[in-house]
Design an enzyme around this catalytic site. Structure first.
Site, PDB file in Angstrom:
ATOM      1  N   GLU A 122       2.747  -5.353  13.232  1.00 62.26           N
ATOM      2  CA  GLU A 122       1.707  -5.352  14.263  1.00 62.26           C
ATOM      3  C   GLU A 122       1.087  -6.751  14.311  1.00 62.26           C
ATOM      4  O   GLU A 122       0.695  -7.229  15.353  1.00 62.26           O
ATOM      5  CB  GLU A 122       0.635  -4.303  13.926  1.00 62.26           C
ATOM      6  CG  GLU A 122      -0.397  -4.111  15.022  1.00 62.26           C
ATOM      7  CD  GLU A 122      -1.547  -3.211  14.614  1.00 62.26           C
ATOM      8  OE1 GLU A 122      -1.627  -2.815  13.433  1.00 62.26           O
ATOM      9  OE2 GLU A 122      -2.383  -2.931  15.483  1.00 62.26           O
ATOM     10  N   ARG A 132       0.819  -1.216   0.000  1.00 62.31           N
ATOM     11  CA  ARG A 132       0.000   0.000   0.000  1.00 62.31           C
ATOM     12  C   ARG A 132       0.852   1.265   0.000  1.00 62.31           C
ATOM     13  O   ARG A 132       0.342   2.335  -0.345  1.00 62.31           O
ATOM     14  CB  ARG A 132      -0.998  -0.038   1.172  1.00 62.31           C
ATOM     15  CG  ARG A 132      -2.097  -1.089   0.972  1.00 62.31           C
ATOM     16  CD  ARG A 132      -2.974  -1.236   2.194  1.00 62.31           C
ATOM     17  NE  ARG A 132      -2.251  -1.894   3.269  1.00 62.31           N
ATOM     18  CZ  ARG A 132      -2.654  -1.913   4.547  1.00 62.31           C
ATOM     19  NH1 ARG A 132      -3.774  -1.302   4.878  1.00 62.31           N
ATOM     20  NH2 ARG A 132      -1.954  -2.541   5.455  1.00 62.31           N
TER      21      ARG A 132
HETATM   22  O1  LIG Z   1       4.520  -0.144  11.678  1.00 65.73           O
HETATM   23  P1  LIG Z   1       4.343  -1.632  11.473  1.00 65.73           P
HETATM   24  O2  LIG Z   1       3.828  -2.319  12.703  1.00 65.73           O
HETATM   25  O3  LIG Z   1       5.554  -2.279  10.921  1.00 65.73           O
HETATM   26  O4  LIG Z   1       3.162  -1.825  10.436  1.00 65.73           O
HETATM   27  C1  LIG Z   1       2.945  -1.045   9.300  1.00 65.73           C
HETATM   28  C2  LIG Z   1       2.920  -1.882   8.059  1.00 65.73           C
HETATM   29  O5  LIG Z   1       1.864  -2.852   8.156  1.00 65.73           O
HETATM   30  C3  LIG Z   1       1.122  -2.847   6.944  1.00 65.73           C
HETATM   31  O6  LIG Z   1       1.714  -3.687   6.020  1.00 65.73           O
HETATM   32  P2  LIG Z   1       1.172  -5.072   5.508  1.00 65.73           P
HETATM   33  O7  LIG Z   1       2.224  -6.072   5.758  1.00 65.73           O
HETATM   34  O8  LIG Z   1      -0.196  -5.312   6.062  1.00 65.73           O
HETATM   35  O9  LIG Z   1       1.206  -4.871   3.958  1.00 65.73           O
HETATM   36  P3  LIG Z   1       0.328  -4.310   2.753  1.00 65.73           P
HETATM   37  O10 LIG Z   1       0.717  -2.850   2.583  1.00 65.73           O
HETATM   38  O11 LIG Z   1       0.830  -5.125   1.640  1.00 65.73           O
HETATM   39  O12 LIG Z   1      -1.121  -4.455   3.036  1.00 65.73           O
HETATM   40  C4  LIG Z   1       1.242  -1.426   6.480  1.00 65.73           C
HETATM   41  O13 LIG Z   1       1.011  -1.331   5.088  1.00 65.73           O
HETATM   42  C5  LIG Z   1       2.645  -1.033   6.837  1.00 65.73           C
HETATM   43  O14 LIG Z   1       3.561  -1.367   5.814  1.00 65.73           O
HETATM   44  N1  LIG Z   2      -4.468  -1.274  12.167  1.00 65.66           N
HETATM   45  C1  LIG Z   2      -4.147  -1.209  10.877  1.00 65.66           C
HETATM   46  N2  LIG Z   2      -5.047  -0.792   9.964  1.00 65.66           N
HETATM   47  C2  LIG Z   2      -4.709  -0.729   8.640  1.00 65.66           C
HETATM   48  N3  LIG Z   2      -3.527  -1.057   8.168  1.00 65.66           N
HETATM   49  C3  LIG Z   2      -2.606  -1.483   9.041  1.00 65.66           C
HETATM   50  N4  LIG Z   2      -1.321  -1.866   8.888  1.00 65.66           N
HETATM   51  C4  LIG Z   2      -0.832  -2.197  10.092  1.00 65.66           C
HETATM   52  N5  LIG Z   2      -1.740  -2.022  11.056  1.00 65.66           N
HETATM   53  C5  LIG Z   2      -2.865  -1.570  10.425  1.00 65.66           C
END
Ligand SMILES: O=P(O)(O)OC[C@H]1O[C@H](OP(=O)(O)OP(=O)(O)O)[C@H](O)[C@@H]1O
Ligand SMILES: Nc1ncnc2[nH]cnc12
Length: 176
Positions: free
Chosen positions: A98, A61
């Site tokens: 997370e 994203r």
């Molecule tokens: O600060 P953090 O705890 O590290 O979390 C933040 C990350 O978590 C999500 O990624 P996700 O792995 O869900 O990937 P996506 O963007 O492909 O949905 C979001 O897009 C961030 O990259």
């Molecule tokens: N709580 C949350 N909502 C949407 N995107 C996320 N990526 C990591 N934590 C998230």
């Protein structure tokens, strides 16, 4: 309505997704509004104009606004991808999410030593992802100059993992 309020009005909060205890901020509705999306891109770009040489967007994203921010700034864009998506030679760093654990990679040679880098992602949660990206940038001799996020989850305190080295700019903040 100011920009923050407009963005908030396009975000859907889904409790318990993707697992119990997570309050998921679904901002996919923002992309349905072209004018709002353009305003967001300009705001991110204006914030760092003249201060960065390159933008890193974090899969997946973080690519959505990351690449248009780079275009608005007229600087190169680098995809920071999850493990196994980029062919060698690559540079990598591991991190905790997370809700999970993962490794980030970039193609070696795409970030020049000394470049001032904007690290962009959609969400700052625990800060593990952004900190891992910062490690990648430093590994290749470049400088994490600034961070930007659409959404920051203040209660997870991810900012504390990264703000000592560069400015952190988030458009929307949540307290829970
Ligand atoms: O600060 P953090 O705890 O590290 O979390 C933040 C990350 O978590 C999500 O990624 P996700 O792995 O869900 O990937 P996506 O963007 O492909 O949905 C979001 O897009 C961030 O990259
Ligand atoms: N709580 C949350 N909502 C949407 N995107 C996320 N990526 C990591 N934590 C998230």
């Amino acid at each position: 309505m100011n920009l923050q309020k407009k963005i908030e009005s396009h975000i859907r909060i889904v409790e318990g997704f993707p697992k119990e205890g997570i309050s998921f901020k679904d901002f996919s509705g923002v992309f349905q509004n072209a004018e709002l999306s353009k305003e967001i891109i300009e705001t991110f770009a204006d914030h760092v104009r003249g201060e960065v040489d390159l933008v890193c967007g974090i899969e997946s994203r973080g690519f959505i606004f990351g690449f248009p921010i780079a275009l608005a700034l007229n600087v190169p864009f680098v995809m920071v991808r999850k493990q196994g998506k980029l062919p060698p030679p690559i540079v990598s760093a591991s991190y905790e999410l997370e809700y999970g654990e993962a490794t980030l990679e970039i193609v070696e040679g795409q970030i020049p030593a000394g470049a001032r880098v904007l690290i962009h992602d959609d969400v700052l949660a625990t800060g593990g992802t952004a900190a891992a990206c910062s490690e990648l940038v430093k590994k290749v001799g470049a400088i994490p100059a600034s961070y930007s996020f659409l959404v920051e989850l203040d209660f997870l305190n991810g900012r504390s993992k990264i703000e000592s080295e560069a400015e952190v700019f988030s458009l929307i903040h949540y307290q829970s």
